[in-house]
Design a protein around this motif. Structure first.
Motif, PDB file in Angstrom:
ATOM      1  N   VAL A   1      48.248  31.400  27.079  1.00  0.00           N
ATOM      2  CA  VAL A   1      47.699  32.683  27.502  1.00  0.00           C
ATOM      3  C   VAL A   1      47.858  33.652  26.331  1.00  0.00           C
ATOM      4  N   VAL A   2      46.735  34.224  25.908  1.00  0.00           N
ATOM      5  CA  VAL A   2      46.713  35.116  24.747  1.00  0.00           C
ATOM      6  C   VAL A   2      45.979  36.391  25.140  1.00  0.00           C
ATOM      7  N   ARG A   3      46.503  37.531  24.719  1.00  0.00           N
ATOM      8  CA  ARG A   3      45.827  38.808  24.992  1.00  0.00           C
ATOM      9  C   ARG A   3      45.450  39.479  23.681  1.00  0.00           C
ATOM     10  N   VAL A   4      44.198  39.873  23.565  1.00  0.00           N
ATOM     11  CA  VAL A   4      43.767  40.714  22.448  1.00  0.00           C
ATOM     12  C   VAL A   4      44.207  42.139  22.777  1.00  0.00           C
ATOM     13  N   ASP A   5      45.011  42.723  21.926  1.00  0.00           N
ATOM     14  CA  ASP A   5      45.581  44.029  22.249  1.00  0.00           C
ATOM     15  C   ASP A   5      44.651  45.170  21.856  1.00  0.00           C
ATOM     16  N   ARG A   6      43.490  45.110  22.451  1.00  0.00           N
ATOM     17  CA  ARG A   6      42.496  46.180  22.396  1.00  0.00           C
ATOM     18  C   ARG A   6      41.914  46.321  23.793  1.00  0.00           C
ATOM     19  N   SER A   7      41.554  47.536  24.168  1.00  0.00           N
ATOM     20  CA  SER A   7      40.931  47.771  25.464  1.00  0.00           C
ATOM     21  C   SER A   7      39.455  47.411  25.351  1.00  0.00           C
ATOM     22  N   LEU A   8      39.098  46.219  25.840  1.00  0.00           N
ATOM     23  CA  LEU A   8      37.755  45.682  25.650  1.00  0.00           C
ATOM     24  C   LEU A   8      36.936  45.619  26.937  1.00  0.00           C
ATOM     25  N   VAL A   9      37.548  45.968  28.070  1.00  0.00           N
ATOM     26  CA  VAL A   9      36.834  45.935  29.345  1.00  0.00           C
ATOM     27  C   VAL A   9      37.193  47.171  30.159  1.00  0.00           C
ATOM     28  N   LEU A  10      36.184  47.833  30.709  1.00  0.00           N
ATOM     29  CA  LEU A  10      36.393  48.861  31.717  1.00  0.00           C
ATOM     30  C   LEU A  10      36.455  48.127  33.052  1.00  0.00           C
ATOM     31  N   TYR A  11      37.620  48.151  33.668  1.00  0.00           N
ATOM     32  CA  TYR A  11      37.939  47.351  34.852  1.00  0.00           C
ATOM     33  C   TYR A  11      37.913  48.279  36.059  1.00  0.00           C
ATOM     34  N   ARG A  12      36.876  48.132  36.867  1.00  0.00           N
ATOM     35  CA  ARG A  12      36.614  49.107  37.927  1.00  0.00           C
ATOM     36  C   ARG A  12      37.380  48.773  39.211  1.00  0.00           C
ATOM     37  N   TYR A  13      37.913  49.808  39.843  1.00  0.00           N
ATOM     38  CA  TYR A  13      38.597  49.671  41.129  1.00  0.00           C
ATOM     39  C   TYR A  13      37.762  50.350  42.201  1.00  0.00           C
ATOM     40  N   HIS A  14      37.444  49.613  43.267  1.00  0.00           N
ATOM     41  CA  HIS A  14      36.685  50.199  44.374  1.00  0.00           C
ATOM     42  C   HIS A  14      36.921  49.355  45.617  1.00  0.00           C
ATOM     43  N   PRO A  15      36.723  49.921  46.789  1.00  0.00           N
ATOM     44  CA  PRO A  15      37.075  49.206  48.029  1.00  0.00           C
ATOM     45  C   PRO A  15      36.237  47.982  48.317  1.00  0.00           C
ATOM     46  N   ASP A  16      35.077  47.817  47.678  1.00  0.00           N
ATOM     47  CA  ASP A  16      34.224  46.662  47.948  1.00  0.00           C
ATOM     48  C   ASP A  16      34.511  45.479  47.029  1.00  0.00           C
ATOM     49  N   ALA A  17      35.484  45.592  46.137  1.00  0.00           N
ATOM     50  CA  ALA A  17      35.777  44.513  45.206  1.00  0.00           C
ATOM     51  C   ALA A  17      36.181  43.247  45.956  1.00  0.00           C
ATOM     52  N   ALA A  18      35.767  42.088  45.418  1.00  0.00           N
ATOM     53  CA  ALA A  18      36.025  40.809  46.103  1.00  0.00           C
ATOM     54  C   ALA A  18      37.510  40.539  46.260  1.00  0.00           C
ATOM     55  N   THR A  19      38.326  41.056  45.353  1.00  0.00           N
ATOM     56  CA  THR A  19      39.768  40.797  45.418  1.00  0.00           C
ATOM     57  C   THR A  19      40.386  41.295  46.717  1.00  0.00           C
ATOM     58  N   HIS A  20      39.769  42.322  47.339  1.00  0.00           N
ATOM     59  CA  HIS A  20      40.334  42.874  48.570  1.00  0.00           C
ATOM     60  C   HIS A  20      40.152  41.942  49.764  1.00  0.00           C
ATOM     61  N   SER A  21      39.332  40.903  49.609  1.00  0.00           N
ATOM     62  CA  SER A  21      39.113  39.971  50.720  1.00  0.00           C
ATOM     63  C   SER A  21      40.212  38.909  50.802  1.00  0.00           C
ATOM     64  N   VAL A  22      41.068  38.857  49.794  1.00  0.00           N
ATOM     65  CA  VAL A  22      42.129  37.847  49.767  1.00  0.00           C
ATOM     66  C   VAL A  22      43.384  38.422  50.426  1.00  0.00           C
ATOM     67  N   LEU A  23      43.895  37.761  51.435  1.00  0.00           N
ATOM     68  CA  LEU A  23      45.066  38.246  52.150  1.00  0.00           C
ATOM     69  C   LEU A  23      46.318  38.122  51.292  1.00  0.00           C
ATOM     70  N   GLU A  24      47.204  39.104  51.437  1.00  0.00           N
ATOM     71  CA  GLU A  24      48.461  39.072  50.693  1.00  0.00           C
ATOM     72  C   GLU A  24      49.271  37.833  51.045  1.00  0.00           C
ATOM     73  N   THR A  25      49.210  37.415  52.304  1.00  0.00           N
ATOM     74  CA  THR A  25      49.974  36.233  52.714  1.00  0.00           C
ATOM     75  C   THR A  25      49.454  34.964  52.032  1.00  0.00           C
ATOM     76  N   THR A  26      48.154  34.909  51.767  1.00  0.00           N
ATOM     77  CA  THR A  26      47.588  33.762  51.052  1.00  0.00           C
ATOM     78  C   THR A  26      48.134  33.704  49.631  1.00  0.00           C
ATOM     79  N   ILE A  27      48.109  34.845  48.941  1.00  0.00           N
ATOM     80  CA  ILE A  27      48.642  34.917  47.588  1.00  0.00           C
ATOM     81  C   ILE A  27      50.126  34.537  47.588  1.00  0.00           C
ATOM     82  N   TRP A  28      50.874  35.082  48.544  1.00  0.00           N
ATOM     83  CA  TRP A  28      52.311  34.819  48.638  1.00  0.00           C
ATOM     84  C   TRP A  28      52.587  33.314  48.745  1.00  0.00           C
TER      85      TRP A  28
END
Length: 376
Positions: free
Chosen positions: A234-261
């Motif tokens: 795992v390697v990270r380029v230490d430059r801000s190369l992506v504007l990462y948007r947060y909003h309530p419709d993002a697909a990540t919100h469909s994943v339950l915390e218990t599933t991740i746990w």
């Protein structure tokens, strides 16, 4: 629904201005030197113009293509994609648009797999339709990927809105290089976030594909774990190369915390706990007890103590697991952290105690990855 070797391209039929059909697009052989931007799309009309403009504005001088899979969008996403296809191809960036018109989307994992299958670049640059790339992204991440051919390459991000998920954003951007591998068990998920991933097609083919279970499946986390299982870096380029948007419709919100746990606990048991004869859970409160209860019976027997700074918990002296089927019920000692012995699985959230927890941990002069791991 479709054969394993095919995805689908939407084709406008001559003489029918608004009529489309789907035709199969077979998997294409990789072209050396070509970079494929992988873009799954589902009802993304609010962000697509800005997203696609950022593809056009890349300063990478070599060959590049955009591979889009439209996952049953019901808004104007397809019209916007076709409009930008002409602009991008006019600037020398070929565009492949696949998709389907089923009543329901098949999910992000399926869409990414299809976009990869219909692309032909030797490197894959993942992009979400609600995010924006900085002009240097492909160039800088390709440079890192050629030097680290079996790694997932990420980058720092700029969060939008700026005041959303402040702790998470700091974590993404400030992890030390060695922590990109030691902090893979935390609730934050992959130590480089999915919209920043860049890797070789050959390595992705070795690790992938994405899980296609659909809504509620953490397909990026599951692929990240498979990547680590196969020895990937795992390697990270230490430059801000992506504007990462947060909003309530993002697909990540469909994943339950218990599933991740559940996935995190199982991965901890698979990767770490077999190498420890005994360990201490740092946090005798709710999160620490939850981890203890979630462990397999064999792993629970390795827990020799909880540790904490809460005098009330320490004074009680032990935690009794009342729901255990064992007789007598397990009673695990609760110690002050200075009296406890490593290794530790730490269930204390970082960046929340004005530095007090972090100072306590530093005072023990332990090595992350050997003497302790963060879980919360």
């Amino acid at each position: 629904m479709h054969g394993a070797g095919a995805c689908w391209r939407r084709v406008r039929k001559s003489g029918h201005r608004h009529r489309h059909e789907l035709r199969p697009v077979l998997r294409r052989p990789a072209r050396s030197g070509l970079q494929s931007i992988i873009l799954p799309v589902h009802n993304a009309e609010r962000w697509l113009h800005e997203c696609l403009r950022s593809v056009l504005q890349q300063d990478f001088a070599g060959p590049m293509e955009l591979s889009v899979f439209n996952d049953a969008s019901k808004d104007q996403s397809l019209r916007i994609l076709e409009e930008w296809k002409a602009k991008l191809e006019g600037s020398g960036i070929p565009v492949v648009i696949g998709g389907h018109e089923s009543p329901y989307p098949r999910g992000v994992g399926y869409s990414k797999n299809q976009a990869i299958a219909q692309s032909s670049g030797s490197y894959l640059c993942f992009l979400d339709a609600d995010d924006v790339m900085m002009p240097q992204r492909v160039r800088l991440q390709l440079d890192a990927a050629t030097r680290h051919p079996t790694s997932i390459i990420g980058c720092q991000v700029r969060r939008e809105p700026p005041d959303s998920t402040e702790r998470y954003t700091r974590w993404i951007n400030q992890l030390a290089p060695e922590q990109l591998l030691t902090q893979v068990f935390t609730s934050h998920g992959p130590t480089v976030v999915m919209p920043t991933w860049f890797c070789s097609r050959a390595w992705f083919s070795h690790v992938g594909p994405f899980d296609e279970g659909g809504q509620g499946v953490p397909e990026d986390l599951l692929l990240f774990y498979n990547h680590l299982r196969k020895g990937g870096g795992v390697v990270r380029v230490d430059r801000s190369l992506v504007l990462y948007r947060y909003h309530p419709d993002a697909a990540t919100h469909s994943v339950l915390e218990t599933t991740i746990w559940t996935h995190r606990v199982r991965f901890l048991e698979e990767r770490v706990l077999p190498h420890w004869a005994a360990f201490t859970i740092w946090n005798a409160g709710r999160q620490g007890r939850r981890l203890y209860r979630g462990l397999s019976a064999g792993a629970r027997r390795k827990v020799v103590a909880f540790c904490d700074v809460d005098e009330n918990k320490i004074r009680k002296g032990f935690y009794c697991y009342e729901d255990s089927e064992e007789a007598p019920k397990p009673r695990v000692p609760i110690l002050h952290f200075r009296a406890a012995r490593p290794p530790f699985v730490i269930c204390v959230k970082l960046d929340l105690t004005r530095g007090e927890f972090e100072a306590n941990l530093r005072s023990l002069n332990l090595q992350e990855g050997r003497d302790f791991l963060h879980f919360s």
